[in-house]
Design a protein around this motif. Sequence first.
Motif, PDB file in Angstrom:
ATOM      1  N   GLU A  45       0.840  -1.195   0.000  1.00  0.00           N
ATOM      2  CA  GLU A  45       0.000   0.000   0.000  1.00  0.00           C
ATOM      3  C   GLU A  45       0.880   1.251   0.000  1.00  0.00           C
ATOM      4  O   GLU A  45       0.619   2.208  -0.718  1.00  0.00           O
ATOM      5  CB  GLU A  45      -0.906  -0.034   1.252  1.00  0.00           C
ATOM      6  N   GLU A  52       2.429   5.184  -7.871  1.00  0.00           N
ATOM      7  CA  GLU A  52       1.412   6.024  -8.507  1.00  0.00           C
ATOM      8  C   GLU A  52       2.048   7.344  -8.967  1.00  0.00           C
ATOM      9  O   GLU A  52       1.794   7.828 -10.064  1.00  0.00           O
ATOM     10  CB  GLU A  52       0.273   6.281  -7.516  1.00  0.00           C
ATOM     11  N   ASP A 120      -4.629   1.162  -9.799  1.00  0.00           N
ATOM     12  CA  ASP A 120      -4.953   2.161  -8.773  1.00  0.00           C
ATOM     13  C   ASP A 120      -6.402   2.080  -8.277  1.00  0.00           C
ATOM     14  O   ASP A 120      -6.989   3.092  -7.908  1.00  0.00           O
ATOM     15  CB  ASP A 120      -4.651   3.574  -9.300  1.00  0.00           C
ATOM     16  N   LYS A 121      -6.987   0.912  -8.300  1.00  0.00           N
ATOM     17  CA  LYS A 121      -8.334   0.732  -7.748  1.00  0.00           C
ATOM     18  C   LYS A 121      -8.317  -0.482  -6.817  1.00  0.00           C
ATOM     19  O   LYS A 121      -7.686  -1.500  -7.142  1.00  0.00           O
ATOM     20  CB  LYS A 121      -9.358   0.494  -8.869  1.00  0.00           C
ATOM     21  N   ASN A 124     -12.296  -0.295  -2.198  1.00  0.00           N
ATOM     22  CA  ASN A 124     -13.079   0.948  -2.070  1.00  0.00           C
ATOM     23  C   ASN A 124     -13.812   1.288  -3.370  1.00  0.00           C
ATOM     24  O   ASN A 124     -14.779   2.053  -3.372  1.00  0.00           O
ATOM     25  CB  ASN A 124     -12.165   2.129  -1.730  1.00  0.00           C
ATOM     26  N   HIS A 125     -13.303   0.742  -4.490  1.00  0.00           N
ATOM     27  CA  HIS A 125     -13.895   1.048  -5.799  1.00  0.00           C
ATOM     28  C   HIS A 125     -14.684  -0.128  -6.359  1.00  0.00           C
ATOM     29  O   HIS A 125     -15.028  -0.143  -7.535  1.00  0.00           O
ATOM     30  CB  HIS A 125     -12.781   1.431  -6.785  1.00  0.00           C
ATOM     31  N   ALA A 148      -7.248  -1.483   0.022  1.00  0.00           N
ATOM     32  CA  ALA A 148      -8.263  -0.423  -0.038  1.00  0.00           C
ATOM     33  C   ALA A 148      -8.244   0.330  -1.371  1.00  0.00           C
ATOM     34  O   ALA A 148      -9.279   0.530  -1.996  1.00  0.00           O
ATOM     35  CB  ALA A 148      -8.055   0.537   1.122  1.00  0.00           C
ATOM     36  N   ASN A 149      -7.045   0.696  -1.815  1.00  0.00           N
ATOM     37  CA  ASN A 149      -6.955   1.549  -3.010  1.00  0.00           C
ATOM     38  C   ASN A 149      -6.175   0.956  -4.177  1.00  0.00           C
ATOM     39  O   ASN A 149      -6.056   1.602  -5.218  1.00  0.00           O
ATOM     40  CB  ASN A 149      -6.301   2.881  -2.623  1.00  0.00           C
ATOM     41  N   TYR A 150      -5.632  -0.232  -3.986  1.00  0.00           N
ATOM     42  CA  TYR A 150      -4.837  -0.848  -5.050  1.00  0.00           C
ATOM     43  C   TYR A 150      -5.194  -2.323  -5.194  1.00  0.00           C
ATOM     44  O   TYR A 150      -5.676  -2.952  -4.253  1.00  0.00           O
ATOM     45  CB  TYR A 150      -3.335  -0.720  -4.744  1.00  0.00           C
TER      46      TYR A 150
END
Lengths: 267, 173
Positions: A45, A52, A120-121, A124-125, A148-150
């Motif tokens: 993370e 990114e 990058d998702k 959460n997405h 969560a985000n990756y």
Amino acid sequence: MRIPPSLLFGLGRFLLFILLEAACIYMVSNNGIIQRYRLIGKLREVQGFFWEKYAAINEYSSLKNANEGLAAQNALLMHQLQQFKENTTPADTTDAPFAFITAKVIRNTVGTAHNYLIIDKGYNHGIKEDMGVITPTGTIGIIRGVSANYSYVLSFLNTSQQVSAKIGNDGAFGPLSWNPQRQGMATLTEIPQHLQINLNDTIYTSGYSSFFPPDIPLGVVEGFRTVNGVHLNIDVRLLEEFRSLKHVMVVENKNREEIDMLVNGTR
Amino acid sequence: MNRTVKYITLGTIIIICQALLSEYVNIWALLYIAVFPQFIILLPTSMNRSLYLITAFALGLCIDLFSDGILGLNAAALVAMAYSRPLILKFTLPKGNFDSNENSPLTLRTIEITSLTLITALLLTVFFAVYILIDSAASFTFGYTVLKLVVCIIANTLVSILLNLTLLDKILR
């Protein structure tokens, strides 16, 4: 009879060797790539944040190529849309079985035997494990780890990965796997020998897996040879250029749970 | 510097180097550059053999965790290499000039370049044979396996000797 100490020590070392090897084989057979991702998920993370930023700089410096790629994808999608309009009625578009989530590639390896991508998702997405990842010109991989985000994508460029593919829109199908010995190439196997194969025929996803929708163009036939006098092995030049991959689409199969329940229920 | 501290420092440097290599130097799918077996190769012959196996296992797991690979794969290959090391050294290590120096690491300062190259090549053969066989177990093809084995052994033996000539001997001196 007294056993010599050297023999006892030797036996002890041999047992230790067997024990350590067994532990390693156990980890490998339990799909160690995913275990590793889970073990160092927090580290990934943090790494993801830096990747990114790096990807953003890299993306800026390769805008010209990215634009050309997007234009080509656009043209292909326009062509497919046109075909879709000509061949179907509006009623067919409701309840489409697949939904797509776009994502940016922030990390991509291509030079090893075990390649992967980070996108990058994350959860959460709406990303979940075992979702397929595609572009309009190829299957990219399967989601194997989500934070969560990756998300961690096991790339098609892996010796253990296979995609169910078919020749032409209605042709014979078989497993397509990456050929690590030749850059940009894959091999379609288990194709019956009697079939007429032509060079430059297009290979598509068959749709016989719940990961990928059917009819995504994957590559073109570059050559073929008979194996064991029964099957054809077809050399396929992949359409997707994995080295310059910037954007992907994560595939959500809305019927997945129902299919899995059916499959698991019949076992 | 204390000898144990020197080895721990060298081990840490090697793990960082391997992680960076795996991250940024991916030239070809058939070529896997592994610098960490060199650490196991150079450990003194007097070291306790069980401790030697456990060191190989721990180092392999660290590499698996911090580089891009399958957890357990490098560890399995490194443990096999460590287990075969005494046998390989028994037949390849020159008698006489090394017997009195069992506590020294196997570097170019303590052993001739031809012997070290032979030992390195044999140990790397064991390492890569196990690594490639486990790695390609699900999709085994003879041509691919042999080609990858040959490419990896030649390239990594050269890298190991180069490392010995430039870095390792200086760090452990």
